[in-house]
Design a protein around this motif. Structure first.
Motif, mmCIF file in Angstrom:
data_model
loop_
_atom_site.group_PDB
_atom_site.id
_atom_site.type_symbol
_atom_site.label_atom_id
_atom_site.label_comp_id
_atom_site.label_asym_id
_atom_site.label_seq_id
_atom_site.Cartn_x
_atom_site.Cartn_y
_atom_site.Cartn_z
ATOM 1 N N ALA A 14 29.894 33.430 1.566
ATOM 2 C CA ALA A 14 30.414 34.354 2.582
ATOM 3 C C ALA A 14 30.657 35.722 1.970
ATOM 4 O O ALA A 14 31.038 35.846 0.814
ATOM 5 N N ASN A 18 32.222 44.376 2.428
ATOM 6 C CA ASN A 18 30.894 44.946 2.288
ATOM 7 C C ASN A 18 30.979 46.473 2.231
ATOM 8 O O ASN A 18 31.225 47.109 3.252
ATOM 9 N N GLY A 34 42.084 44.122 11.452
ATOM 10 C CA GLY A 34 40.844 43.386 11.656
ATOM 11 C C GLY A 34 41.177 42.003 12.166
ATOM 12 O O GLY A 34 42.274 41.494 11.921
ATOM 13 N N SER A 35 40.212 41.401 12.874
ATOM 14 C CA SER A 35 40.459 40.072 13.416
ATOM 15 C C SER A 35 40.472 39.058 12.273
ATOM 16 O O SER A 35 40.260 39.410 11.112
ATOM 17 N N SER A 37 39.417 36.579 9.554
ATOM 18 C CA SER A 37 38.226 36.543 8.696
ATOM 19 C C SER A 37 37.543 37.893 8.521
ATOM 20 O O SER A 37 36.419 37.953 8.035
ATOM 21 N N ALA A 38 38.199 38.962 8.913
ATOM 22 C CA ALA A 38 37.574 40.283 8.801
ATOM 23 C C ALA A 38 37.464 40.746 7.353
ATOM 24 O O ALA A 38 36.588 41.547 7.009
ATOM 25 N N GLY A 39 38.369 40.255 6.506
ATOM 26 C CA GLY A 39 38.348 40.667 5.094
ATOM 27 C C GLY A 39 39.641 41.308 4.621
ATOM 28 O O GLY A 39 39.710 41.839 3.515
ATOM 29 N N GLN A 206 46.485 41.591 11.944
ATOM 30 C CA GLN A 206 45.519 41.354 13.014
ATOM 31 C C GLN A 206 46.044 41.928 14.334
ATOM 32 O O GLN A 206 45.391 42.754 14.966
ATOM 33 N N GLU A 222 35.625 44.882 10.310
ATOM 34 C CA GLU A 222 35.012 43.738 10.974
ATOM 35 C C GLU A 222 33.969 43.185 10.019
ATOM 36 O O GLU A 222 33.140 43.943 9.495
ATOM 37 N N ASN A 223 33.985 41.879 9.814
ATOM 38 C CA ASN A 223 33.021 41.255 8.904
ATOM 39 C C ASN A 223 32.918 41.998 7.577
ATOM 40 O O ASN A 223 31.826 42.208 7.066
ATOM 41 N N GLY A 224 34.045 42.407 7.054
ATOM 42 C CA GLY A 224 34.071 43.042 5.740
ATOM 43 C C GLY A 224 33.646 44.491 5.719
ATOM 44 O O GLY A 224 33.622 45.130 4.672
ATOM 45 N N THR A 227 34.722 49.790 10.380
ATOM 46 C CA THR A 227 34.098 50.141 11.649
ATOM 47 C C THR A 227 34.723 51.381 12.285
ATOM 48 O O THR A 227 34.082 52.056 13.077
#
Ligand SMILES: Nc1ncnc2c1ncn2[C@@H]1O[C@H](COP(=O)(O)OP(=O)(O)O)[C@@H](O)[C@H]1O
Ligand SMILES: [Mg+2]
Length: 248
Positions: A14, A18, A34-35, A37-39, A206, A222-224, A227
């Motif tokens: 995972a 990023n 972030g939601s 698991s966002a990082g 969150q 979002e997702n690391g 945004t």
């Protein structure tokens, strides 16, 4: 005070972060929203150095390979390779998500344990500050921490982090699981921490609505990946943020 350049954290299966960059000026309260698991936790673990410990533990037991790339600068110096205890000594202190307290020790004992590296006068000052910030703790000084409510334990965890004498305090989801009443007490305490101590704060959350009005700057991930950025009040008005994090 803190600069993060192009951070990438990869957990074998995972991506944690990023190409994430951020800047924190002294005295600011900076939010990371972030939601799940966002990082967020990955970021705070990387700033505190905890990720190096996790990496080492995984390597020792032959577990997953964790890759960390990028730079973390604290007051101009690259601290990417400093272990967490060195970073704590230099003033970067993390209060982890659902940070545990010592349940069989009293409130006072918990605070004393956290201040074990400090001079007696600083411990006294730290205790006074803790009880000033958190009247609930002052009420339960001699009570075992395990008998405190969830919100009070969270307050104790933050007070314990303050006992270490941070210049940069990292809070991972301080509002998580608290009642609205407890949340507003905690928000007030965070404001007081800044006003009374000048500590710089990075807060990951969150459901950040109660925090937004006081955030000097906010990074949305979002997702690391980064945004969106803006001051807290700017983000309150942002329609995407409203629908994603406030459920309106
Ligand atoms: N120790 C780990 N091993 C493998 N994957 C992990 C580990 N820690 C976090 N992750 C993954 O990294 C991503 C970011 O997680 P995390 O930083 O915990 O997010 P958040 O704190 O925002 O919920 C998620 O996809 C999560 O599953
Ligand atoms: Mg987390």
């Amino acid at each position: 005070m803190l600069s993060v350049h192009n951070l990438l954290v990869f957990y074998e299966n995972a991506l944690g972060l990023n190409d994430f960059s951020m800047e924190v000026q002294p005295g600011m309260i900076v939010g990371v929203i972030g939601s799940n698991s966002a990082g967020k936790t990955t970021l705070l673990n990387t700033l505190s150095g905890l990720i190096l410990d996790i990496q080492l533990k995984e390597r020792r037991k032959g577990g997953e390979r964790i890759t960390v790339v990028g730079q973390v600068l604290f007051e101009g110096r690259d601290i990417s390779q400093d272990p967490p205890y060195i970073r704590a000594r230099n003033g970067i202190v993390l209060c982890r998500e659902r940070h545990p307290v010592f349940p069989d020790s009293t409130v006072v004992e918990n605070l004393r344990i956290s201040g074990y590296l400090r001079q007696r006068a600083d411990i006294r000052k730290g205790m006074d500050l803790a009880f000033d910030l958190f009247p609930n703790l002052a009420r339960w000084k001699r009570r075992k921490a395990g008998f405190l409510s969830g919100g009070e334990q969270q307050m104790l965890a933050i007070a314990m982090a303050m006992m270490v004498g941070p210049r940069l305090l990292l809070l991972d989801e301080p509002l998580l699981g608290l009642s609205p009443a407890m949340q507003s007490q905690l928000v007030q305490a965070i404001k007081d921490i800044r006003r009374q101590t000048g500590v710089t704060l990075v807060i990951a959350e969150q459901f950040a609505r109660p925090l937004l009005p006081m955030l000097d700057f906010t990074y949305v991930i979002e997702n690391g990946m980064l945004t969106l950025t803006g001051t807290g009040p700017e983000l309150i008005e942002n329609p995407e943020i409203k629908s994603a994090y406030f459920g309106v």
